[in-house]
Design an enzyme around this catalytic site. Structure first.
Site, PDB file in Angstrom:
ATOM      1  N   ASP A 162     -28.363  17.641 -33.019  1.00  8.44           N
ATOM      2  CA  ASP A 162     -28.264  18.849 -33.864  1.00  8.44           C
ATOM      3  C   ASP A 162     -26.980  18.961 -34.697  1.00  8.44           C
ATOM      4  OD1 ASP A 162     -30.578  19.288 -32.471  1.00  8.44           O
ATOM      5  OD2 ASP A 162     -29.933  21.152 -31.524  1.00  8.44           O
ATOM      6  N   LYS A 190     -37.011  19.411 -33.196  1.00 10.64           N
ATOM      7  CA  LYS A 190     -37.310  20.037 -31.903  1.00 10.64           C
ATOM      8  C   LYS A 190     -37.290  21.565 -32.020  1.00 10.64           C
ATOM      9  CE  LYS A 190     -32.517  19.746 -30.160  1.00 10.64           C
ATOM     10  NZ  LYS A 190     -32.263  21.161 -29.923  1.00 10.64           N
ATOM     11  N   CYS A 199     -27.737  22.755 -26.233  1.00  5.81           N
ATOM     12  CA  CYS A 199     -28.728  21.713 -26.539  1.00  5.81           C
ATOM     13  C   CYS A 199     -28.369  20.350 -25.963  1.00  5.81           C
ATOM     14  CB  CYS A 199     -28.947  21.632 -28.048  1.00  5.81           C
ATOM     15  SG  CYS A 199     -29.717  23.129 -28.729  1.00  5.81           S
TER      16      CYS A 199
END
Length: 222
Positions: free
Chosen positions: A24, A129, A162
């Protein structure tokens, strides 16, 4: 077998079974005007790790090892966005709202893109995701299985959300997990420290942590 200097003890590298997952590293989390900044976070903490993430990616590319990128994002119709995720709190922007870099965390929008310095190259896998963990509702598990991967190095943001979630998912699936310490970050330094402590406790209950230098040198000399 080559060992990488790590905590709580040396990581037993199996070079031909190793992949890197970069979590990310998106504009919405790292740039002024993005989603992270709209929540009141100091995004400079994220941009600060870009050179180390870039160096780690370069090391894997030079070694001919797989690099996988993830992006947290949702479908434009929000069909994969639970109300509990969209509606919590009182943020200035909610997921799906129009922001300075397009709709927040929506697939294909400018803010959802990976930072240019860390952009994927041809042949590298990019996982979109909808959750915090990269295995949930994605093909990541099948991709790693097809590549014959048994060990995963992790980088990206945020360490305690995450990154740690994906490490725990990977650990439950039998992967040996190694976190690149300078190539991960949180908006809250104390959260990063706590996440690393939880990951490495009790004999690497979730995984190991090592420096970028140790990882890059290890894969280069294996």
């Amino acid at each position: 077998m080559v060992e990488i200097k790590a905590e709580p003890f040396a990581f037993p590298l199996r070079r031909d079974k190793l992949a890197l997952i970069v979590i990310d590293m998106q504009r919405d989390f790292a740039e002024a005007g993005g989603f992270g900044a709209s929540l009141g976070n100091d995004v400079s903490r994220i941009t600060r790790i870009v050179p180390d993430v870039k160096r780690l990616i370069a090391g894997f590319r030079e070694a001919g090892l797989p690099v996988i990128h993830t992006m947290e994002c949702h479908r434009p119709d929000l069909s994969d966005l639970p109300p509990a995720k969209r509606n919590r709190g009182s943020p200035a922007l909610r997921i799906g709202d129009e922001g300075p870099m397009g709709r927040v965390l929506i697939s294909g929008e400018p803010g959802t893109a990976i930072l240019p310095d860390l952009a994927p190259i041809d042949g590298e896998v990019v996982i979109e995701k909808p959750g915090k963990g990269a295995f949930y509702a994605t093909p990541l598990g099948d991709i790693l299985k097809d590549l014959g991967i048994e060990q995963v190095v992790f980088a990206g943001v945020t360490t305690e959300v995450c990154v740690q979630t994906t490490m725990r998912e990977a650990n439950d699936r039998g992967y040996e997990c190694l976190l690149a310490e300078e190539a991960t970050e949180s908006y809250f330094p104390e959260f990063k420290r706590a996440a690393i402590a939880m990951i490495t406790a009790q004999g690497a209950i979730v995984g190991w942590v090592a420096s970028v230098n140790a990882i890059v040198e290890g894969i280069a000399h294996a």
